[in-house]
Design a protein around this motif. Sequence first.
Motif, PDB file in Angstrom:
ATOM      1  N   ASP A  18       0.821  -1.210   0.000  1.00 19.29           N
ATOM      2  CA  ASP A  18       0.000   0.000   0.000  1.00 19.29           C
ATOM      3  C   ASP A  18       0.856   1.261   0.000  1.00 19.29           C
ATOM      4  OD1 ASP A  18      -2.693   1.356   0.383  1.00 19.29           O
ATOM      5  OD2 ASP A  18      -1.627   2.054   2.159  1.00 19.29           O
ATOM      6  N   SER A  19       1.920   1.291   0.800  1.00 16.74           N
ATOM      7  CA  SER A  19       2.769   2.478   0.856  1.00 16.74           C
ATOM      8  C   SER A  19       3.469   2.736  -0.469  1.00 16.74           C
ATOM      9  CB  SER A  19       3.813   2.329   1.972  1.00 16.74           C
ATOM     10  OG  SER A  19       3.193   2.344   3.240  1.00 16.74           O
ATOM     11  N   TYR A  21       2.389   1.782  -3.466  1.00 16.19           N
ATOM     12  CA  TYR A  21       1.366   2.231  -4.408  1.00 16.19           C
ATOM     13  C   TYR A  21       0.975   3.686  -4.144  1.00 16.19           C
ATOM     14  CZ  TYR A  21       0.185  -2.008  -6.999  1.00 16.19           C
ATOM     15  OH  TYR A  21       0.203  -3.069  -7.867  1.00 16.19           O
ATOM     16  N   ALA A  22       0.906   4.061  -2.868  1.00 17.59           N
ATOM     17  CA  ALA A  22       0.506   5.428  -2.531  1.00 17.59           C
ATOM     18  C   ALA A  22       1.482   6.438  -3.126  1.00 17.59           C
ATOM     19  CB  ALA A  22       0.429   5.590  -1.020  1.00 17.59           C
ATOM     20  N   LYS A  23       2.766   6.193  -2.987  1.00 22.16           N
ATOM     21  CA  LYS A  23       3.775   7.106  -3.541  1.00 22.16           C
ATOM     22  C   LYS A  23       3.688   7.149  -5.065  1.00 22.16           C
ATOM     23  CE  LYS A  23       7.079   6.554   0.264  1.00 22.16           C
ATOM     24  NZ  LYS A  23       8.417   6.055   0.656  1.00 22.16           N
ATOM     25  N   GLN A  25       1.067   6.462  -6.942  1.00 25.77           N
ATOM     26  CA  GLN A  25      -0.185   7.085  -7.377  1.00 25.77           C
ATOM     27  C   GLN A  25      -0.154   8.603  -7.224  1.00 25.77           C
ATOM     28  OE1 GLN A  25      -2.879   4.721  -5.005  1.00 25.77           O
ATOM     29  NE2 GLN A  25      -3.361   3.370  -6.718  1.00 25.77           N
ATOM     30  N   GLU A  26       0.442   9.092  -6.159  1.00 24.56           N
ATOM     31  CA  GLU A  26       0.543  10.539  -5.982  1.00 24.56           C
ATOM     32  C   GLU A  26       1.474  11.143  -7.037  1.00 24.56           C
ATOM     33  OE1 GLU A  26       1.648  10.789  -1.824  1.00 24.56           O
ATOM     34  OE2 GLU A  26      -0.391  11.398  -1.315  1.00 24.56           O
ATOM     35  N   LEU A  46      -4.197  11.551  -2.491  1.00 20.04           N
ATOM     36  CA  LEU A  46      -4.227  10.096  -2.624  1.00 20.04           C
ATOM     37  C   LEU A  46      -5.664   9.587  -2.699  1.00 20.04           C
ATOM     38  CD1 LEU A  46      -2.755   7.399  -2.734  1.00 20.04           C
ATOM     39  CD2 LEU A  46      -2.734   7.389  -0.227  1.00 20.04           C
ATOM     40  N   ASP A  47      -6.532  10.158  -1.884  1.00 16.46           N
ATOM     41  CA  ASP A  47      -7.941   9.770  -1.917  1.00 16.46           C
ATOM     42  C   ASP A  47      -8.549  10.050  -3.295  1.00 16.46           C
ATOM     43  OD1 ASP A  47     -10.549   9.030  -0.557  1.00 16.46           O
ATOM     44  OD2 ASP A  47     -11.003  11.083  -1.171  1.00 16.46           O
ATOM     45  N   ARG A  50      -7.416   7.347  -5.688  1.00 18.72           N
ATOM     46  CA  ARG A  50      -7.989   6.042  -5.381  1.00 18.72           C
ATOM     47  C   ARG A  50      -9.480   5.953  -5.667  1.00 18.72           C
ATOM     48  NH1 ARG A  50      -4.243   3.679  -0.400  1.00 18.72           N
ATOM     49  NH2 ARG A  50      -2.508   3.230  -1.818  1.00 18.72           N
ATOM     50  N   PHE A 218      -5.653  -0.089   3.423  1.00 24.36           N
ATOM     51  CA  PHE A 218      -6.391   0.135   2.181  1.00 24.36           C
ATOM     52  C   PHE A 218      -7.717  -0.611   2.228  1.00 24.36           C
ATOM     53  CE2 PHE A 218      -7.239  -1.318  -2.284  1.00 24.36           C
ATOM     54  CZ  PHE A 218      -7.721  -0.102  -2.722  1.00 24.36           C
TER      55      PHE A 218
END
Length: 252
Positions: A18-19, A21-23, A25-26, A46-47, A50, A218
């Motif tokens: 998750d971490s 993917y978060a980086k 995606q941002e 991030l929201d 997603r 997530f």
Amino acid sequence: MMQQVVLCDADNTLWDTDSVYAKAQEALLSRVEAILDIRNLAHGRLDFVRRYDQALAAKHHLHFRYPPIMLVFGLADGLRGGSPDVAARAALTGHRNSDAISIPLAEQIVADYVGARDKTPGLLPGVEEGLKLAQRRGLGVYMLTEGRIEKQRKIIEIHGLGWAFESVLEVTKTVTQFRRLRERFASASVTVIGDQPDRDIEPALSAGCSAVLIPSRFRPAWHISDSWESATYVASDFSDAIAWITKMPAAI
């Protein structure tokens, strides 16, 4: 012959995907914003990504494994005011509301995004301790993945965990597939460990397995709150999950 078998999810169960993917995606959002010259999201970035990611996953037959180029065009529509549902429908049909991002440029963006998304994730709390406990107690641990099996084997190698798993199995997590696995290990008690109720817990229970949920950060929007309570046991981390399994009666 093993009397207790553990079928274990990988992403967000063993390692912190998750971490990573978060980086990624941002960074993807920033790239699309720069191309469109739209920078109106100071908070909840991030929201925002997603919501469009989940809209695509909910409609695509490959779920979260949908082609990531769709997310590029989905975000472009979203930054111009399109809702996640409308943007997802447009991306799925190949419709583009703007020519600002060409197919070749989108493919370049995707290559960078996938590269960032595929960085090696760190282990989650309790994983190494739990795997050592499983080995001491004679549990047969098999990793299940819906992703690329080579990628998961590489992560295992990087973290030095080759000793911990009997095998890595690439499967689509359906009731049918879990039933086949249950039949394969018919002489053992079989427990599935995972972080998502709809992909791990519910099909495992329907196939006659026990199921331990390790809730991840997530949580897709379609998961209602009580769906997290359907598991046989809800663990605080992987070590807690294995400790609970070791207390279960072994198959005869």
